[in-house]
Design a protein around this motif. Sequence first.
Motif, PDB file in Angstrom:
ATOM      1  N   GLN A   1      -5.451   6.284 -13.525  1.00 11.19           N
ATOM      2  CA  GLN A   1      -4.771   6.090 -12.345  1.00 11.19           C
ATOM      3  C   GLN A   1      -3.134   5.681 -12.665  1.00 11.19           C
ATOM      4  OE1 GLN A   1      -5.751   5.485  -9.016  1.00 11.19           O
ATOM      5  NE2 GLN A   1      -7.665   6.370  -9.839  1.00 11.19           N
ATOM      6  N   GLU A   2      -2.252   6.495 -11.711  1.00  7.83           N
ATOM      7  CA  GLU A   2      -0.837   6.304 -12.022  1.00  7.83           C
ATOM      8  C   GLU A   2      -0.389   4.954 -10.980  1.00  7.83           C
ATOM      9  OE1 GLU A   2       1.606  10.105 -11.901  1.00  7.83           O
ATOM     10  OE2 GLU A   2      -0.257  10.950 -11.922  1.00  7.83           O
ATOM     11  N   GLY A   3       0.640   4.696 -11.596  1.00  7.77           N
ATOM     12  CA  GLY A   3       1.250   3.635 -11.036  1.00  7.77           C
ATOM     13  C   GLY A   3       0.683   2.154 -11.267  1.00  7.77           C
ATOM     14  N   TRP A   4       1.226   1.067 -10.452  1.00  9.11           N
ATOM     15  CA  TRP A   4       0.805  -0.287 -10.913  1.00  9.11           C
ATOM     16  C   TRP A   4      -0.620  -0.477 -10.059  1.00  9.11           C
ATOM     17  CZ3 TRP A   4       3.330  -2.712 -14.416  1.00  9.11           C
ATOM     18  CH2 TRP A   4       4.465  -2.230 -14.668  1.00  9.11           C
ATOM     19  N   THR A   5      -1.091   0.345  -9.097  1.00 11.09           N
ATOM     20  CA  THR A   5      -2.347   0.168  -8.663  1.00 11.09           C
ATOM     21  C   THR A   5      -3.588   0.365  -9.522  1.00 11.09           C
ATOM     22  OG1 THR A   5      -2.521   2.372  -7.760  1.00 11.09           O
ATOM     23  CG2 THR A   5      -1.927   0.717  -6.248  1.00 11.09           C
ATOM     24  N   GLY A   6      -3.105   0.731 -10.797  1.00 10.50           N
ATOM     25  CA  GLY A   6      -3.897   1.220 -11.641  1.00 10.50           C
ATOM     26  C   GLY A   6      -4.755  -0.174 -12.371  1.00 10.50           C
ATOM     27  N   GLY A   7      -4.243  -1.030 -12.639  1.00  9.58           N
ATOM     28  CA  GLY A   7      -4.410  -2.518 -12.913  1.00  9.58           C
ATOM     29  C   GLY A   7      -5.821  -2.941 -12.027  1.00  9.58           C
ATOM     30  N   ILE A   8      -5.429  -2.940 -10.764  1.00  8.09           N
ATOM     31  CA  ILE A   8      -6.530  -3.286  -9.898  1.00  8.09           C
ATOM     32  C   ILE A   8      -7.968  -2.233 -10.039  1.00  8.09           C
ATOM     33  CG2 ILE A   8      -7.432  -3.700  -7.408  1.00  8.09           C
ATOM     34  CD1 ILE A   8      -4.115  -4.283  -7.228  1.00  8.09           C
ATOM     35  N   MET A   9      -7.600  -1.135 -10.101  1.00  4.25           N
ATOM     36  CA  MET A   9      -8.559   0.002 -10.079  1.00  4.25           C
ATOM     37  C   MET A   9      -9.314  -0.163 -11.415  1.00  4.25           C
ATOM     38  SD  MET A   9      -9.363   2.753  -8.434  1.00  4.25           S
ATOM     39  CE  MET A   9     -10.596   4.039  -8.771  1.00  4.25           C
ATOM     40  N   LEU A  10      -8.554  -0.505 -12.390  1.00  2.07           N
ATOM     41  CA  LEU A  10      -9.193  -0.525 -13.855  1.00  2.07           C
ATOM     42  C   LEU A  10     -10.199  -1.778 -13.808  1.00  2.07           C
ATOM     43  CD1 LEU A  10      -9.301   0.686 -16.854  1.00  2.07           C
ATOM     44  CD2 LEU A  10      -7.071  -0.843 -17.028  1.00  2.07           C
ATOM     45  N   THR A  11      -9.719  -2.593 -13.110  1.00  3.64           N
ATOM     46  CA  THR A  11     -10.515  -3.973 -13.096  1.00  3.64           C
ATOM     47  C   THR A  11     -12.071  -3.566 -12.637  1.00  3.64           C
ATOM     48  OG1 THR A  11      -8.612  -5.175 -12.580  1.00  3.64           O
ATOM     49  CG2 THR A  11     -10.760  -6.424 -12.469  1.00  3.64           C
TER      50      THR A  11
END
Lengths: 864, 95
Positions: free
Chosen positions: A787-797
């Motif tokens: 995932q690009e950008g900062w939403t990646g963190g939530i997606m990764l969770t």
Amino acid sequence: MGSLFRSEEMTLCQLFLQSEAAYACVSELGELGLVQFRDLNPDVNVFQRKFVNEVRRCDEMERKLRYLEKEIKKDGIPMLDTGESPEAPQPREMIDLEATFEKLENELREVNQNAEALKRNFLELTELKHILRKTQVFFDETVPTVSYNTSSSTATFKSRWRYGRRQMADNQNEDEQAQLLGEEAGVRASQPGQNLKLGFVAGVILRERLAAFERMLWRACRGNVFLRQAMIESPLEDPSNGDQVYKSVFIIFFQGDQLKTRVKKICEGFRATLYPCPEAPADRREMAMGVMTRIEDLNTVLGQTQDHRHRVLVAAAKNLKIVRKIKAIYHTLNLFNLDVTQKCLIAECWVPVLDIETIQLALRRGTERSGSSVPPILNRMQTFENPPTYNRTNKFTKAFQALIDAYGVASYREMNPAPYTIITFPFLFAVMFGDLGHGTLMALFGLWMIRKEKGLAAQKTTNEIWNIFFGGRYIIFLMGVFSMYTGLIYNDIFSKSLNIFGSHWHVNYNKTTVLNNKHLQLNPSTVDYEGEPYPFGMDPIWQVATANKIIFQNSYKMKISIILGVIHMIFGVSLSLHNHTYFKNRNAVLYEFIPQLVFLVMMFFYLALLMFIKWNRYAATNSPPYSAGCAPSILITFIDMVLGNTPKTPLEGCESYMYAGQSLFQSLFRFIALCCIPVMLLGKPLKIIQARRQANRQNLTGATSDAEVGMTNGTAGGGAGHGGGGDNHEEEELSEICIHQGIHTIEFVLGSVSHTASYLRLWALSLAHAQLAEVLWNMVLSIGLRQEGWTGGIMLTIVFAFWAILTIGILVLMEGLSAFLHTLRLHWVEFQSKFYKGTGYAFQPFAFDQIIENGGTPAVEGAE
Amino acid sequence: MKICGPKLSLCGLIISVWGIIQLVLMGLFFYINSVALIEDLPIDEEFNSVEEFYTAATSAYNQNAYNCWIAACIYVLTLLLSAQQFYVNSRATAN
């Protein structure tokens, strides 16, 4: 010496017990759990045995206790399981016990009956309370709702009632009935002959019946009754079965006696309970007060009954074990023989030789307890029967022994594969399951179970899967730890590699080469490779070598699995030597063990050796004939060796053989291996024929010494049934021996080929596991990472949670199970077929622990 | 306050602990530009020059490292939540 390598030495003993002391002695033996009794009257019907009466009484007591237990469970009283088991009481205490249980049972029945009556009473009162409360609402509520015309002569029954209601509300202090009548009379003065008495009944009905009830009333009374209802919010307890039921309060207004009887009948039909409800509000209030006090009284009484019941049950909870013990003792006594004088009981039992001392001590304790003066006699007996197999285990070795016993209980005093399995089982599992991450998860799970062992063992569950996991906690832990090790060797942690020591490969291409080429190779003969291998396990460079990683690993893992397999099988064959020497079977050593070992070494150990030679001799940096391109295929070499082919002409500058004289050695090995086959096939039968002839000749001359012949023949029988006597070895047909030997030989020769190939499953499963782990990472976890950008963190969770669950479910549980089953097969078939017969039967001692745990009747079958 | 049952809270507890450990480590590995993780970077396949690739890769590595740590932080929150739930549940069963 009690060891895990062989089963315990057992002996058949005869036990003379004085009649009075028998009970106490058997009780002591049951606590000890080291004696297996044999049934000495197998022909006697169960109902004709000596202690049938006592067993029946125990059964009766058990029935009562089961009833009590059921009640205890129903009340949710914790049955205190302190772990200690009380000693079996004296037989004379049995009558007391019976009386106690009888009393307890009766008491409980009485208490239950009383409790039920009280509860019914309570229910009625509660219902009445609700009726009074709700009807008060009905009587009170109507004031603001009605706009009503007094002069209307066509007023319906309903509005008439409403009017009445209003009046009632207005004049609460007056007698309602009178008021109502008066009012009605006033209104209805122009309609003479009408019954002006407005009556009502109130009651309680099950909520689900209410709709039907209402419709029925409406139809049966042609709409001339009026029904009001209100739900009772809190559920009520049905006293007969303890269920929670929802009910509704209703009140029906009607006019006239005919309607009254009709309404009452309908109520009856719908099982509604009617309660008298006074018409005057003052009476109602008074009644409500009375009901409340009665409910309170009843509550205290109910509480006391509950307490009493509780006490009765708690007193009963601890008796269950004792009765089971008594019953087991009488069952055992039923197995014994009475001697002619009726003064003593004779028992036969299998006993571990090492424990005779402790058993005698227990017997002495038993006699002392019973106050008898005559000591019991324990006599060792000679027998031709095969003794049972008894392996002493502890909590660690128990699971491994269970794996072996699941295949077949070892023959008496045979080599026990369990101690070797403790190491080889987790190791072969780990070869297939090699991944540091998955291994860690498994080891942590095992470790948790081991650390919490006592607590987890105490909460006995019937969950079969959990029990399997818990029983194998040490296996799981070891498998996890070994998988961590092989994971480090394979350099796999969740399919990624760790670069701990720094890769020993380097990219020396310049920028333009890297930019312009899609595929680049690192040549091990140049400076790309340092020349020294990575210090531990696989070089992490292979992680990024997407083109030939699998090709490289296949070759490596395939060879490793064959090498491990050959070592495992040779180890199995050498264990058979211990069996042969232990049973003093010289023929089997000479004509079975030696040719088998030679065959295996000449063919398959040589194959493994060729791999080492190839690894050792050929390298990329070498010049021909030992350069990388010249390395011959081991498989082709081996096939050529077996078939006696001359190898194909090698490439320019290469040689077809790896070392000087290879062709000669290979022919020699092939020849020796082939020579082993007739030795295996014919050696033993010929020897037996010779021995028999000699014995016959000696018999003719009168000297009988067939002990040695019996010995050799006995073991030649192998898996054949050992019936009763030892003499039937002599009669074993020669043809049978030959056929048996032929099968055995063919099995071994063909088996060694197929078993070697079978070890390739180590490679196949480890490859599959690695690939599956990689796929899971790329298909699932990568989604979160890419995932690009900062939403990646939530997606990764979110994605990580998915990936973690799939890792546990598919890779650890399912792959783990499959690897476990393959490992089990490798042990049962490939390893144990080399030395293990497994035709014994297990030692089932008479032990109270087990009887109480199983909860059933003791296993009383004899040695048969 | 009780939201989830004993099994779900235990599951959340385990996954949270696992997630914290693994994601912190993975963040570290992204931060030091671990080659093994290059396939998991959100970058294009084609680049015109080496410098362009390096800048893209470095920023992607850093971004992924931060994302991993963010996820780890979220898991700290779920850890606290499930721990509290687990505590509530164990209290409820004890009584």
